[in-house]
Design an enzyme around this catalytic site. Structure first.
Site, short mmCIF file in Angstrom:
data_model
loop_
_atom_site.label_atom_id
_atom_site.label_comp_id
_atom_site.label_asym_id
_atom_site.label_seq_id
_atom_site.Cartn_x
_atom_site.Cartn_y
_atom_site.Cartn_z
N CYS A 101 -36.96 37.17 60.64
CA CYS A 101 -37.48 36.66 61.91
C CYS A 101 -36.72 35.41 62.33
CB CYS A 101 -38.97 36.36 61.78
SG CYS A 101 -39.75 35.78 63.31
N GLY A 125 -41.34 23.76 63.70
CA GLY A 125 -42.13 23.06 62.69
C GLY A 125 -41.79 23.43 61.27
N CYS A 194 -46.93 38.13 58.64
CA CYS A 194 -47.68 37.85 59.87
C CYS A 194 -48.12 39.11 60.60
CB CYS A 194 -46.87 36.96 60.79
SG CYS A 194 -45.44 37.75 61.56
#
Length: 359
Positions: A101, A125, A194
Site C-alpha cells: 500500500c 503519520g 485493514c
C-alpha cells in the site's frame, strides 16, 4: 511549502498534519477512501478506511484549521493491494499488504497526484525519521517503528515525503493530540490487515480462491501426514493449525517449511529445518553504499534483525546471513539497516524470493 497531509482518521496522521501546519506550511488534508463498501464500522481496533475514519479525519482537519478533501482510490487500492494480496497467496507466497500500500498507493498514486496538483510533498503519520541527510531511519519508538514498510520508497519519493512523528513515542503523540483538542487522542490503533476487518485471513482467501484440498508431506520421508483445504492458508514457519494425523517420532512440533502451488503441497519439518543462511530478493531499492556491505537485515515486520553481508546486483539482492534465520517467507521484504550515531539507517530493501532450494 504546499503540503498534502494524508489523514487516515487516526491519531498519528492528525498530529503529523498539525505539526506540519504549525511549522508554517500551507497544509491541505486528504482522506483516502480505499474501501469499495465503507458502510461498516471498525470492530474494536480492527479495520480502517470506514465512514467513521473519514469523519474523524474531517473533524481533525477542522480543529487544525486546514482544508480537507476525500479522494476515492478504492479501485486503485483493490487492484494494487487487495488483488495482489490474493494472487501472492495463491502463488505460495506471504505478502505484506501494508508495504504494498505504501509503495503503490500512498507514495505512488497519491504522491503523483499531489505533485500534479502543485503540492511539494506529502506528510504522513508513519513512525519513521527522515534526517537532514535525506536518509530514512528507524523511529525513536522501536515498538512503533514503521521503517520496514517504508523501505520500498525510492529516493525521489523520499525527497517529497515528511514523517514528523519519528522523533516521538506513541505516548507523546497521544498526549499532544489531547493538548491540541483532537478527539482522536485515545482512538485505538488499527491492527491486522485493514481490508480484513474481522481478522479472518483464511476465510477471506477461501472466499476468493475456493477450497483446494491437497497433501501435507514430510520433508525427509515424503510421507503424507495430513491434508489441507487450501495451501494459501499456510505460511513458512507456521506451527499451529496443521492438524496432522501422524505425530513426529520424537514428539516435537512440526513447522511449515515450504508451499508448492504446482503440486498443491505443504511441506513440513522440524524447527531446525527452518534455518536459512542465504536470502535472495527481487525488485531491490537501494540507497546505501556500494555492495557487498556488512549490515543487519530484518526479514519480517517487527522481526528480529540478523547480521548479514548484502550484495545488490541490478534489481536483485542477496543477503548472506551471519546467523541463520527461521521462518523466512517468500513475498515478505528483506530490509537492510546500518547503525550509526544517529540511529538505524535504511540502506534498501527487496521482495524475498528465497525458497528451500536456495539454502
Amino acid at each position: 511549502m504546499r503540503i498534502l497531509a494524508a489523514m487516515s482518521g487516526g491519531v498519528d496522521s492528525a498530529v503529523a498534519a498539525a505539526r506540519a501546519a504549525q511549522d508554517g506550511h500551507d497544509v491541505t488534508g486528504v482522506h483516502l477512501a480505499l474501501a469499495r463498501n465503507p458502510q461498516t464500522y471498525r470492530s474494536g481496533a480492527r479495520g480502517c478506511c470506514t465512514l467513521e475514519d473519514a469523519r474523524d479525519a474531517r473533524r481533525a482537519a477542522d480543529v487544525i484549521g486546514i482544508p480537507f478533501y476525500v479522494w476515492d482510490m478504492a479501485e486503485e487500492f483493490h487492484a494494487s493491494v487487495v488483488d495482489d494480496f490474493v494472487a501472492e497467496y495463491a502463488a505460495g507466497r506471504t505478502p505484506n499488504p501494508c508495504l504494498r500500500c505504501n509503495e503503490k498507493i500512498k507514495f505512488a498514486a497519491v504522491l503523483d497526484r499531489a505533485v500534479a496538483l502543485g503540492f511539494d510533498a506529502v506528510v504522513t503519520g508513519h513512525h519513521a525519521r527522515l534526517g537532514a541527510d535525506g536518509l530514512l531511519r528507524r523511529s525513536v519508538d522501536a515498538a512503533k517503528d514503521q521503517s520496514y514498510v517504508l523501505a520500498v520508497l525510492t529516493r525521489e519519493q523520499l525527497d517529497r515525503s515528511m514523517f514528523p512523528l519519528g522523533d516521538s513515542t506513541k505516548a507523546q503523540v497521544r498526549a499532544e493530540a489531547a493538548a491540541r483538542g483532537l478527539a482522536v487522542a485515545e482512538k485505538p490503533d488499527s491492527h491486522d490487515i485493514c481490508f480484513i476487518a474481522d481478522g479472518d485471513t483464511r476465510g477471506f482467501l477461501a472466499a476468493r480462491l475456493g477450497e483446494a484440498p491437497g497433501d501435507i508431506v514430510d520433508a525427509h520421508t515424503g510421507d503424507t501426514l495430513g491434508t489441507h483445504r487450501g495451501a494459501y492458508a499456510y505460511t513458512v514457519g507456521q506451527r499451529k493449525g496443521l492438524d496432522l494425523r501422524t505425530p513426529a517420532e520424537d514428539g516435537r512440533p512440526r513447522y511449515v517449511l515450504s508451499i508448492t502451488p504446482k503440486t498443491n503441497t505443504v511441506t513440513v519439518g522440524s524447527r531446525e529445518d527452518l534455518a536459512v543462511h542465504r536470502v535472495t530478493g527481487e525488485r531491490a531499492v537501494w540507497h546505501g553504499e556500494r555492495t557487498p556491505v556488512e549490515c543487519e537485515v530484518q526479514l519480517r515486520a517487527h522481526g528480529e534483525v540478523v547480521p548479514a553481508v548484502v550484495t545488490v546486483d541490478g534489481a536483485g539482492l542477496t543477503a548472506e546471513l551471519r546467523v541463520p534465520a527461521r521462518g523466512v517467507a517468500a513475498g515478505q521484504a528483506v530490509v537492510a539497516y546500518r547503525s550509526d550515531a544517529a540511529g538505524d539507517v535504511v540502506l534498501g530493501s527487496a521482495t524475498i524470493t528465497t525458497d528451500r532450494a536456495d539454502d
